[in-house]
Motif scaffolding. Structure first.
Motif, PDB file in Angstrom:
ATOM      1  N   SER A   1       0.814  -1.212   0.000  1.00 19.83           N
ATOM      2  CA  SER A   1       0.000   0.000   0.000  1.00 19.83           C
ATOM      3  C   SER A   1       0.851   1.267   0.000  1.00 19.83           C
TER       4      SER A   1
ATOM      5  N   THR B   1       0.489   3.876  -2.901  1.00 16.63           N
ATOM      6  CA  THR B   1       0.061   5.232  -2.544  1.00 16.63           C
ATOM      7  C   THR B   1       0.968   6.265  -3.202  1.00 16.63           C
TER       8      THR B   1
ATOM      9  N   LEU C   1       0.170   6.514  -6.893  1.00 18.30           N
ATOM     10  CA  LEU C   1      -1.068   7.256  -7.159  1.00 18.30           C
ATOM     11  C   LEU C   1      -0.891   8.748  -6.902  1.00 18.30           C
TER      12      LEU C   1
ATOM     13  N   SER D   1      -7.050   4.755 -14.440  1.00 16.90           N
ATOM     14  CA  SER D   1      -7.900   3.685 -13.916  1.00 16.90           C
ATOM     15  C   SER D   1      -7.025   2.628 -13.258  1.00 16.90           C
ATOM     16  N   LEU D   2      -7.670   1.788 -12.462  1.00 14.17           N
ATOM     17  CA  LEU D   2      -6.960   0.761 -11.710  1.00 14.17           C
ATOM     18  C   LEU D   2      -7.720  -0.558 -11.852  1.00 14.17           C
TER      19      LEU D   2
ATOM     20  N   LYS E   1      -6.784  -0.867  -2.469  1.00 16.45           N
ATOM     21  CA  LYS E   1      -7.866  -0.061  -1.876  1.00 16.45           C
ATOM     22  C   LYS E   1      -7.315   0.932  -0.860  1.00 16.45           C
TER      23      LYS E   1
ATOM     24  N   LEU F   1      -5.691   3.822  -2.574  1.00 15.66           N
ATOM     25  CA  LEU F   1      -6.679   4.775  -3.079  1.00 15.66           C
ATOM     26  C   LEU F   1      -7.139   5.702  -1.958  1.00 15.66           C
TER      27      LEU F   1
ATOM     28  N   SER G   1      -4.247   8.087  -0.987  1.00 16.00           N
ATOM     29  CA  SER G   1      -3.918   9.102  -1.993  1.00 16.00           C
ATOM     30  C   SER G   1      -4.953  10.224  -2.036  1.00 16.00           C
TER      31      SER G   1
ATOM     32  N   LYS H   1      -7.388  10.336  -4.008  1.00 13.45           N
ATOM     33  CA  LYS H   1      -7.811  10.552  -5.391  1.00 13.45           C
ATOM     34  C   LYS H   1      -9.002   9.663  -5.739  1.00 13.45           C
TER      35      LYS H   1
ATOM     36  N   ILE I   1     -10.347   7.544  -8.438  1.00  9.85           N
ATOM     37  CA  ILE I   1      -9.884   6.869  -9.653  1.00  9.85           C
ATOM     38  C   ILE I   1     -10.789   5.659  -9.894  1.00  9.85           C
TER      39      ILE I   1
ATOM     40  N   TRP J   1     -11.878   2.053 -10.433  1.00  8.23           N
ATOM     41  CA  TRP J   1     -11.141   0.830 -10.146  1.00  8.23           C
ATOM     42  C   TRP J   1     -12.092  -0.347 -10.065  1.00  8.23           C
TER      43      TRP J   1
END
Length: 238
Positions: free
Chosen positions: A179, A183, A186, A193-194, A212, A215, A218, A220, A222, A224
């Motif tokens: 992560s 992070t 990102l 996209s993820l 997750k 995300l 970050s 953001k 996005i 996913w």
């Protein structure tokens, strides 16, 4: 009595089972894909299982608990080993997979090889090795794939890798959590996209959970989604 004993954060546990191997007293088991303390009396509170957890889900706390029962642990260890539980951990589900015999190819090996074009557009691909500011990450559609998916799903290049930057990892065998790296990726790039490609086994949830968490970290928004591949190569969830 009040004493030191482990506690398990079920939300963080990926079900990898590494803590079970590390616990010499047999105090831990996988239940529904999560590590559980079988009995307070089996836990000596020394925390040998802590370093084995790649998700930092196990900690030592001080609470009311039954005393450590060394005799009970010895009796448990002396009893016959039960057969592996169907918990889904890859190490307990070794099996052969039957396939129908493939028909001889109607085209020459050279012609067939020409149609099998690699869709890999970046290097390195291992999450641990990818710099967060690698130039290919800017404005990329990311595919984060568990290592085993490339071997289980035969059309991974065309179906999932085409048009994406591919990152791979194994949450069970790689040290640490992804992560933090994800992070940074990102935060340092405009990711379009993820797509997370994981196997059906419980321990593979770690790679999805790391994405997750990245995300969330970050901040953001996005698009996913997660795709789950069965051990027989079928897409189970998309």
């Amino acid at each position: 009595m009040k004493r030191k004993i482990i506690t398990i954060d079920e939300a963080a546990c990926t079900g990898c089972g590494l803590c079970i191997d590390a616990c010499h007293e047999g105090a831990l088991q996988l239940v529904n894909g999560k590590a559980k303390l079988v009995s307070d009396s089996y836990c000596d509170g020394l925390g040998a299982c802590l370093p084995a957890c790649p998700a930092d889900a196990i900690h030592i706390v001080e609470r009311e608990a039954a005393p450590f029962d060394e005799a009970a642990v010895a009796a448990k260890q002396a009893s016959p080993t039960p057969p592996p539980l169907p918990c889904g951990c890859p190490g307990t589900l070794a099996k052969s997979i039957s396939r129908p015999k493939a028909a001889p190819p109607e085209v020459s090996p050279a012609a067939m090889a020409a149609t099998l074009e690699s869709r890999l557009t970046n290097w390195p691909v291992q999450i641990k090795l990818v710099p967060p500011n690698a130039p290919y990450l800017q404005n990329a559609a990311l595919l984060i794939a568990a290592d085993c998916t490339a071997f289980a799903y035969p059309d991974i290049h065309r179906r999932f890798m085409a048009g994406k930057v591919t990152l791979i990892g194994c949450p069970k065998l790689d040290a640490g959590d992804y992560s933090e790296k994800l992070t940074a990726i990102l935060q340092n790039n405009d990711i379009r996209s993820l797509t997370i490609l994981r196997m059906e086994v419980p321990c593979c949830a770690g790679i999805a959970n790391a994405a997750k968490q990245a995300l969330v970290n970050s901040g953001k928004l996005i698009p996913w989604h997660v795709v789950t591949i069965g051990t027989d190569g079928a897409i189970l969830e998309e």
